[in-house]
Design a protein around this motif. Structure first.
Motif, PDB file in Angstrom:
ATOM      1  N   ASN A 117      40.820  41.074  33.626  1.00 53.45           N
ATOM      2  CA  ASN A 117      39.523  42.139  34.592  1.00 53.45           C
ATOM      3  C   ASN A 117      39.912  41.558  35.611  1.00 53.45           C
ATOM      4  O   ASN A 117      38.624  41.725  36.472  1.00 53.45           O
ATOM      5  N   LEU A 120      37.729  43.497  39.006  1.00 55.48           N
ATOM      6  CA  LEU A 120      36.490  44.487  39.173  1.00 55.48           C
ATOM      7  C   LEU A 120      35.478  44.375  39.230  1.00 55.48           C
ATOM      8  O   LEU A 120      34.683  45.051  39.322  1.00 55.48           O
ATOM      9  N   ARG A 126      35.684  46.975  44.230  1.00 56.42           N
ATOM     10  CA  ARG A 126      34.734  48.394  44.302  1.00 56.42           C
ATOM     11  C   ARG A 126      35.473  49.566  45.242  1.00 56.42           C
ATOM     12  O   ARG A 126      35.443  50.611  45.069  1.00 56.42           O
ATOM     13  N   GLY A 129      40.106  48.995  44.942  1.00 57.37           N
ATOM     14  CA  GLY A 129      40.205  49.257  43.249  1.00 57.37           C
ATOM     15  C   GLY A 129      40.929  48.262  42.856  1.00 57.37           C
ATOM     16  O   GLY A 129      41.678  47.078  43.587  1.00 57.37           O
ATOM     17  N   SER A 133      41.560  48.648  36.801  1.00 58.44           N
ATOM     18  CA  SER A 133      41.261  49.648  37.127  1.00 58.44           C
ATOM     19  C   SER A 133      42.185  51.063  37.245  1.00 58.44           C
ATOM     20  O   SER A 133      42.374  51.722  37.087  1.00 58.44           O
ATOM     21  N   GLN A 137      42.935  53.796  35.039  1.00 57.97           N
ATOM     22  CA  GLN A 137      43.577  55.374  35.225  1.00 57.97           C
ATOM     23  C   GLN A 137      45.026  55.730  35.098  1.00 57.97           C
ATOM     24  O   GLN A 137      44.676  57.089  34.727  1.00 57.97           O
TER      25      GLN A 137
END
Length: 152
Positions: A117, A120, A126, A129, A133, A137
């Motif tokens: 993680n 993240l 944020r 990216g 994440s 996606q």
């Protein structure tokens, strides 16, 4: 419950990424899946390569090409074996981590991609990216994001 035949896990050689490797290896051991350890790397610019050669001399090969990624994969393999994984494959590829992981998952027919993680919960993650994440996606299979870092 899904049966996983091929599990791909990304590592960059960091302690937190080895947490994801250990979790993926445990799952591979429990399901009899093949574990693919993957590491993306960026090529070194010629100027950086020359500077490294000047400083490191005969040892400059350790920081050029895929050697750092190969070293990270060897260390990750030790973690995977310790966690019980049987069939282990290594993949070092040049490119962006998300692109490499998604492409490898497709080419290797991965049923599951495991990532840590890290990134993240950061401002950069944020805004720009993060690897977890981006992979979640874009991957065409299940993605497990392992809690490997402690953040707010």
């Amino acid at each position: 419950m899904a049966t996983y035949r091929t599990i791909l896990v990304g590592t960059d050689g960091s302690t937190s990424s080895f947490g994801a490797v250990t979790r993926a290896a445990s799952l591979a051991a429990a399901t009899g899946a093949t574990l693919v350890l993957a590491c993306a790397y960026a090529p070194m610019r010629e100027r950086e390569r020359s500077a490294a050669a000047d400083v490191l001399g005969d040892l400059s090969y350790k920081v050029t090409g895929s050697t750092p990624a190969d070293d990270a994969l060897r260390a990750a393999r030790e973690h995977a074996v310790a966690a019980g994984a049987g069939a282990i494959e290594l993949a070092a590829e040049e490119g962006d981590a998300v692109d490499v992981l998604v492409a490898l998952a497709g080419r290797r027919g991965a049923d599951l991609v495991v990532v840590g993680n890290r990134g993240l919960n950061t401002l950069a993650g944020r805004l720009l990216g993060s690897v977890p994440s981006g992979v979640s996606q874009r991957a065409g299979c299940d993605v497990l994001i392992v809690h490997t870092t402690h953040g707010r």
